[in-house]
Enzyme design. Structure first.
Site, PDB file in Angstrom:
ATOM      1  N   GLY A 152      39.822  43.448  41.140  1.00  0.00           N
ATOM      2  CA  GLY A 152      38.436  43.233  41.296  1.00  0.00           C
ATOM      3  C   GLY A 152      38.013  42.293  42.483  1.00  0.00           C
ATOM      4  O   GLY A 152      36.887  42.740  43.218  1.00  0.00           O
ATOM      5  N   TYR A 166      39.655  44.392  37.600  1.00  0.00           N
ATOM      6  CA  TYR A 166      40.266  43.447  36.950  1.00  0.00           C
ATOM      7  C   TYR A 166      41.185  42.666  37.797  1.00  0.00           C
ATOM      8  O   TYR A 166      41.924  43.274  38.510  1.00  0.00           O
ATOM      9  CB  TYR A 166      40.887  43.969  35.645  1.00  0.00           C
ATOM     10  CG  TYR A 166      41.378  43.150  34.694  1.00  0.00           C
ATOM     11  CD1 TYR A 166      41.763  41.608  34.889  1.00  0.00           C
ATOM     12  CD2 TYR A 166      41.905  43.644  33.590  1.00  0.00           C
ATOM     13  CE1 TYR A 166      41.909  40.843  33.967  1.00  0.00           C
ATOM     14  CE2 TYR A 166      42.327  42.912  32.286  1.00  0.00           C
ATOM     15  CZ  TYR A 166      42.271  41.381  32.462  1.00  0.00           C
ATOM     16  OH  TYR A 166      43.102  40.625  31.666  1.00  0.00           O
ATOM     17  N   CYS A 167      40.809  41.253  37.943  1.00  0.00           N
ATOM     18  CA  CYS A 167      41.896  40.570  38.801  1.00  0.00           C
ATOM     19  C   CYS A 167      41.966  40.893  40.161  1.00  0.00           C
ATOM     20  O   CYS A 167      40.749  40.895  40.930  1.00  0.00           O
ATOM     21  CB  CYS A 167      43.182  40.445  38.102  1.00  0.00           C
ATOM     22  SG  CYS A 167      44.209  39.221  38.799  1.00  0.00           S
ATOM     23  N   VAL A 168      43.117  41.172  40.871  1.00  0.00           N
ATOM     24  CA  VAL A 168      43.424  41.568  42.095  1.00  0.00           C
ATOM     25  C   VAL A 168      42.531  42.714  42.531  1.00  0.00           C
ATOM     26  O   VAL A 168      42.120  42.981  43.541  1.00  0.00           O
ATOM     27  CB  VAL A 168      44.916  41.827  42.352  1.00  0.00           C
ATOM     28  CG1 VAL A 168      45.559  42.783  41.565  1.00  0.00           C
ATOM     29  CG2 VAL A 168      44.806  42.134  43.945  1.00  0.00           C
TER      30      VAL A 168
END
Length: 623
Positions: A360, A356-358
């Site tokens: 990812g 998720y986000c960073v």
């Protein structure tokens, strides 16, 4: 530029009429606040004197506390004033042509607005109490902004001036594109901060609330303001309403592995059989993991467990001085370690992974490292929630990554870690009107009670970051965009080349995401060697992800045809109502549909399985 006498005197007459009316309205208002005669008036005067005394005492107490220490850089008024002056100096405010247009537009607006109230030479024959006005903005949607001509004209002129100033910033020539984006962004931030809705004497809603509560709303607002100044962070929701492990982050599970950087949680299955290939989730370490486990209705974790998935969650440790030397390499190594622990624990060859986000972004680097090392088979599939690898179109966060700002971060982190409050303030500024100024009005000007809102509680539950990692991340990825350059970055001795990734990937983006814009997330599809499925979800960075099927909210789009750009994807996409979670679950099962009994170490903490502690674990509770 010369103006004739009639033009010069007309606005004076208009303003005289306006101020006369405003004086009467103000006298009426403060006549309610502090009556001068009669028994009731004396009681009211005593009440207001008491209110003023309480507020003054609170301010003196706070000031005495602060004498020994300098104000934090982001709460220091002089810092904001200096920043505003620096922005305005770059704009052609003194240009005669701009001044002439501004004068004419202001005069026309004054004539229109005041005329609707029966004031001035173009007054309507039947003036309306709350007429429709030329410009609309949700900050001024309350009817109080239209009841009196003073407040109507005030916010209309503010909106018009804001348009002019932003136009000047956007039309400015001779600046580097990145520098111009910074200027426009800073200009918008400055103008938002100067809205009349942010100040008690120019906000009619706050003034009426003060009159209604006999000043108690002002006292509560002062209490909220000083409490936030003490903690160095804006409060959005009631801190007492939530307890981790009690009414938030409550999905049952056990911590089954721990390192100085993370804990690994395994959740207890609720089905007799589960998918053979387990799932390990890597949340962003910029926030707490329980965004994916807010409560029983919103929890992605609980839903996935109910769908027969063996779910593991990484809970990152909030950085302290002991983590000052940690780099991105350590987070990639941690992801690989978590993958290996899950594989060994359940005796499976591979896992599904979510980033998720960073996290990812980091998962993409992890997959590239595993591919280079010949270990790509350890990950059966990878899912990316709003994650970027190509930062060319990374949105407004790029306004915070020039050399000066990156170096300034070091001065804010003498112990080697970045205080999470600075990060929270940065992300809040990306949506200033929604996450800062609307709460200034609610909390400070109107003194409203804090709501019990789990998402806002999570948003304010900040985490610290290792300084060296944070600076490298901003410099290497956001500023220099090196992750998409083959072999430009290394993890240890292993170069990163995203084009080596053959792992099947599911890529989710939020249509209204302001942190990881969908155009930026889409670019991940252009670097992968293996198959990928792209899904565009309704809403943004959080609600676009945390959207359970039971809510019946939003929608998502899929497109099985070829598309080279996000625009082409959208043009040929099929819209589906509701949550994309079931679509992802079907995609996951298509990778490996085999089921196994949910027993043995599939049930953490059972016979012969010594767990460290119950979920959600200690790390998420450390502050």
């Amino acid at each position: 530029m010369a103006r004739d006498a009639a033009t010069q005197t007309e606005p004076t007459a208009l303003l005289t009429d306006l101020l006369r009316g405003q004086a009467a309205a103000t006298a009426g208002l403060f006549g309610q606040l502090v009556p001068e005669t009669g028994t009731a008036g004396g009681e009211a005067a005593t009440q207001w004197a008491e209110v003023a005394g309480r507020m003054q005492a609170m301010w003196f107490d706070f000031h005495a506390e602060q004498i020994a220490s300098a104000p934090a850089h982001y709460t220091d008024p002089m810092k904001w004033i200096a920043t505003g002056e620096a922005v305005l100096r770059q704009l052609p405010l003194a240009n005669p042509e701009n001044q002439h247009k501004l004068w004419e537009d202001t005069l026309a607006l004054c004539t229109t607005v005041l005329g609707a109230y029966g004031i001035g030479p173009k007054a309507e024959e039947a003036p309306r109490e709350a007429p429709e006005l030329p410009r609309k903005d949700r900050r001024f949607a309350a009817p109080e902004w239209r009841r009196q001509p003073f407040f109507a004209l005030l916010h209309q002129v503010y909106l018009m001036l804001s348009e002019h100033v932003v136009d000047m910033a956007e039309a400015l020539e001779g600046l580097e594109p990145a520098r111009k984006r910074q200027l426009v962004f800073a200009t918008r931030m400055l103008l938002d901060s100067l809205s009349p809705s942010n100040f008690p004497l120019t906000n009619p809603v706050a003034l009426e609330k003060a009159a209604e509560t006999k000043g108690e709303s002002l006292v509560r607002g002062m209490e909220h303001l000083l409490a936030d100044m003490r903690r160095g962070q804006l409060t959005h929701t009631s801190a007492e309403a939530f307890r981790l492990g009690e009414n938030i982050a409550v999905t049952p599970g056990k911590v089954v592995h721990e390192t100085p950087l993370f804990q690994l949680i395994q959740y207890t299955p609720t089905t007799d059989k589960v998918l053979r290939t387990p799932l390990v989730i890597f949340p962003p370490w910029i926030n707490r993991f329980y965004i994916l486990d807010l409560n029983a209705k919103k929890s992605f974790v609980r839903w996935a467990v109910e769908q027969g998935v063996s779910v593991f969650m990484v809970s990152w440790k909030s950085a302290d001085a002991s983590m000052a030397d940690m780099l991105w390499d350590d987070y990639v190594a941690a992801q690989i370690e978590a993958i290996d622990v899950v594989r060994a624990r359940l005796g499976v060859p591979a896992v599904h992974a979510i980033g998720y986000c960073v996290a990812g972004t980091t998962l993409a680097a992890t997959l590239a490292v595993l591919a280079r090392r010949g270990e790509a088979a350890k990950v059966a599939s990878a899912t990316f929630f709003t994650a970027q690898v190509d930062f060319e179109e990374a949105g407004d966060l790029k306004n915070f990554v020039d050399d000066q700002q990156i170096e300034a971060i070091a001065r804010l982190a003498p112990e080697g870690f970045v205080d999470g409050r600075y990060l929270a303030a940065t992300f809040n500024m990306l949506r200033g009107n929604d996450l800062i100024w609307s709460y200034v009005e609610k909390n400070y000007l109107k003194g409203e009670d804090y709501p019990a809102f789990d998402l806002l509680y999570w948003n304010g539950d900040v985490t610290n970051l290792p300084l060296r990692w944070h600076q490298d991340y901003l410099r290497d990825l956001y500023r220099d965009n090196r992750l998409v350059v083959p072999d430009s970055l290394n993890v240890g001795d292993t170069p990163i080349d995203l084009r080596r990734i053959e792992t099947p990937c599911y890529i989710q983006a939020g249509r209204e995401d302001h942190i990881a814009p969908p155009e930026s997330v889409w670019k991940l599809t252009r670097y992968l060697k293996g198959p990928s499925t792209f899904v565009l979800a309704g809403s943004g960075h959080i609600a676009g992800v945390v959207n359970p099927p039971s809510s019946g909210k939003y929608q998502y789009w899929t497109n099985d045809g070829p598309a080279e750009t996000l625009g082409e994807f959208v043009a040929g996409a099929v819209e589906h109502p509701g949550s994309w979670w079931p679509h992802w679950r079907a995609w996951l099962e298509s990778r490996d549909p085999a089921l196994v009994p949910a027993r043995g170490k599939r049930r953490p903490g059972g016979r012969g399985d010594k767990a460290i502690e119950d979920a959600p674990g200690r790390y998420v509770m450390e502050r």
